[in-house]
Design a protein around this motif. Structure first.
Motif, PDB file in Angstrom:
ATOM      1  N   UNK A 359       0.754  -1.022  -0.110  1.00  0.00           N
ATOM      2  CA  UNK A 359       0.009  -0.024  -0.157  1.00  0.00           C
ATOM      3  C   UNK A 359       0.901   1.168   0.087  1.00  0.00           C
ATOM      4  N   UNK A 360       0.716   2.038  -0.914  1.00  0.00           N
ATOM      5  CA  UNK A 360       1.458   3.165  -1.248  1.00  0.00           C
ATOM      6  C   UNK A 360       0.484   4.397  -1.179  1.00  0.00           C
ATOM      7  N   UNK A 361       0.851   5.408   0.101  1.00  0.00           N
ATOM      8  CA  UNK A 361       0.225   6.724   0.079  1.00  0.00           C
ATOM      9  C   UNK A 361       0.794   7.847  -0.494  1.00  0.00           C
ATOM     10  N   UNK A 362       0.623   8.248  -1.256  1.00  0.00           N
ATOM     11  CA  UNK A 362       1.298   9.698  -1.966  1.00  0.00           C
ATOM     12  C   UNK A 362       0.620  10.906  -1.542  1.00  0.00           C
ATOM     13  N   UNK A 363       1.456  11.822  -0.707  1.00  0.00           N
ATOM     14  CA  UNK A 363       0.965  12.667  -0.212  1.00  0.00           C
ATOM     15  C   UNK A 363       2.079  13.969  -0.422  1.00  0.00           C
ATOM     16  N   UNK A 364       2.221  15.018  -0.842  1.00  0.00           N
ATOM     17  CA  UNK A 364       3.129  15.883  -1.239  1.00  0.00           C
ATOM     18  C   UNK A 364       3.791  16.273  -0.244  1.00  0.00           C
ATOM     19  N   UNK A 365       3.167  16.355   1.168  1.00  0.00           N
ATOM     20  CA  UNK A 365       3.428  16.851   2.269  1.00  0.00           C
ATOM     21  C   UNK A 365       4.253  15.696   3.071  1.00  0.00           C
ATOM     22  N   UNK A 366       5.211  15.567   3.777  1.00  0.00           N
ATOM     23  CA  UNK A 366       5.740  14.351   4.448  1.00  0.00           C
ATOM     24  C   UNK A 366       4.891  14.213   5.777  1.00  0.00           C
TER      25      UNK A 366
END
Length: 561
Positions: A359-366
């Motif tokens: 499962x990969x969660x892409x979020x621009x902000x860490x």
């Protein structure tokens, strides 16, 4: 005769279908052709005097590589005449193939050497030097072009700041000055849709990047600079922006240009077919008013629009999450995601658990930051909420804007909710091997691993993978601040800030297990079955006249055996 103005961009690809995005100079029929004939065709649609097409490609076979060409009204426009690049191809995965995702964020358009100028469009002039070193995407493209049969990413995941609406190049400023008076707001920043299109030309007509995006599928999401620095950092910030004479047009044009250039290509063919706005825009001679009305509705009620999306690559699930437009800014109910967006994320993460290995969660902000930075942002949120009184609240708002204190830590309830969701998604029967949060924004790279209290954590291994920039400046303050931010003394200082704000300890702890690394760089995550391998590569100039640059591996490690 119709000409190709921008593209092609290969946006989506699965085992049998794909989408290819183009901009043409006038209304026409866009075709994608392969060795056996037409693979897909569609008519262009019009937005603000520009003509676009997202060509659906079908009938591909899994596990194949298909070279393609683009035709406009029957005339071949891609590949360009006398190109030095290999043919653009559509590669379709077969069952069981490994999945390679290259990701990063924050890309200034690279000033190319004089041999690559597009002087008719006014791009960087001879003699301009690249002040921040080689572009990682340019360098990746050069490597792939030199060895077309070699290893390549299956997808590029671009995590924000694809264009910089508020930090324009010298060449773009000259173009803006010829168009309007830069002494009037917003000065040398972009003001309207036409000026946004200029940014995409400057960025995506770079020859290496243009070819790269034509032959490697891409997933994109915006961050603040795609519209303006600190976009939606607080309710007070938004009120100040709305009080200006130029903000509304800037925002609406930013959302409209994002929908056209980035968002449409993020969608699967089935999602495109079911999208009422896309259908309406294509069914009218000029879709400008329809798209503008959509942007107005998104501005008035951010919860009415979902920019987040899901992409599946075999047994890998990628959830790209909007952490800019979906925020709740009320100081007493601050949230990174509005309720609808939070529900969507939860549903997608938990749906059919056991059907994916990663499962990969892409979020621009860490999500996970150095402990000092995390505690400072939580402290600042408490001040702005009024925990220490009105004077501290004013101080906190000023500091929030000056120091960009707006990551997940600045939305404490959202930080905790994401930790809870990851623990749930990664635990029990059917748990994935890894849950990885992919982020950018902070102009350096690192790996961090969280730990839950005994008996409450996931079975999956969990990682914060942060990679930035692709091509941007890395100030000394960033280098020093983030190196210190992970240290033991910094952690003590952070706890003092948290105590002053009355901030509870976060529900998890975490530690840095890699980095920080500074440079123009990309991470590549290779997922094979339940194994995961991470590689970080930096673009380094090669000594010698005309030697160019190459990607150098600075870290490679197994995340899951």
């Amino acid at each position: 005769m119709a000409e190709l103005r921008l593209g092609p961009l290969l946006r989506y690809a699965d085992g049998s279908t794909a989408t290819v995005w183009v901009e043409a100079s006038r209304p026409c029929t866009a075709e994608v052709r392969g060795p056996g004939g037409v693979l897909g065709e569609t008519r262009t649609f019009q937005i603000a005097g520009h003509h676009y097409a997202l060509v659906p490609v079908s009938g591909l076979a899994p596990g194949t590589t298909t070279p393609y060409e683009v035709f406009l009204d029957g005339t071949r426009v891609w590949p360009l005449p006398q190109t030095r690049f290999p043919p653009s191809v559509i590669r379709t995965p077969a069952d069981g193939d490994p999945v390679r995702l290259a990701f990063g964020s924050c890309r200034w358009a690279a000033p190319p050497p004089s041999a690559r100028l597009r002087s008719n469009r006014g791009y960087p002039h001879p003699g301009e030097q690249d002040p921040v070193g080689p572009d990682a995407l340019d360098t990746l493209a050069a490597r792939l072009a030199a060895d077309p049969a070699g290893e390549r990413p299956d997808v590029l995941v671009l995590l924000g700041d694809q264009v910089y609406a508020d930090e324009t190049s010298k060449t773009t400023r000259r173009w803006l000055a010829a168009r309007r008076d830069l002494s009037e707001p917003p000065g040398d920043e972009v003001a309207d849709y036409e000026e946004y299109t200029r940014l995409y030309y400057e960025s995506w007509l770079d020859p290496e990047v243009r070819w790269l995006l034509s032959t490697v599928p891409s997933c994109m999401i915006f961050d603040d600079h795609d519209v303006i620095d600190d976009w939606n950092t607080s309710a007070a910030w938004l009120a100040d922006m709305r009080a200006t004479s130029w903000w509304r047009e800037r925002l609406l044009s930013g959302l409209m240009s994002y929908w056209v250039h980035q968002h449409l290509g993020n969608l699967t063919p089935a999602e495109l077919a079911a999208d009422p706005l896309y259908a309406a825009v294509r069914d009218t001679p000029d879709g400008t008013d329809l798209l503008r009305s959509f942007a107005c509705a998104a501005d008035a009620d951010p919860g009415s629009v979902r920019w987040s999306y899901r992409r599946d690559f075999g047994r890998v699930r990628l959830l790209m999450v909007d952490t800019r437009a979906a925020r709740v800014l009320d100081e007493d109910a601050r949230s990174m995601l509005d309720p609808g967006e939070a529900r969507w994320l939860r549903e997608q993460a938990l749906q059919d658990r056991g059907s994916y290995d990663h499962l990969l969660i892409g979020t621009s902000l860490p999500w996970l930051l150095p402990h000092l930075v995390h505690d400072a942002e939580a402290w600042n949120a408490a001040l702005c909420r009024g925990e220490r009184g009105e004077r501290w609240a004013r101080f906190g708002e000023d500091m929030r804007r000056r120091a960009d204190l707006e990551h997940w830590a600045a939305f404490p309830a959202s930080f905790d909710a994401l930790a809870e969701l990851i623990a749930e998604a990664g635990a029990g029967a059917g748990a994935p091997a890894t849950v990885c949060v992919l982020s950018g924004d902070v102009h350096h790279a690192y790996v961090a691993e969280p730990a839950w209290p005994a008996g409450t954590g996931p079975d999956a291994r969990v990682f914060q993978l942060t990679c930035s920039p692709v091509h941007n400046a890395i100030q000394l303050a960033i280098r020093l601040g983030f190196r210190f931010g992970w240290s033991a003394p910094a952690r003590v200082l952070g706890r003092w800030f948290a105590g002053h704000g009355g901030c509870p300890r976060p529900p998890i702890d975490w530690r840095r297990t890699g980095g920080p690394w500074f440079g123009n760089q990309l991470m590549t995550l290779t997922l094979r079955g339940r194994s995961a391998r991470l590689r970080l590569e930096q673009a380094r100039a090669v000594r010698g006249a005309g030697a160019g640059a190459r990607l150098r591996t600075v870290m490679e490690s197994e995340l899951a055996p």
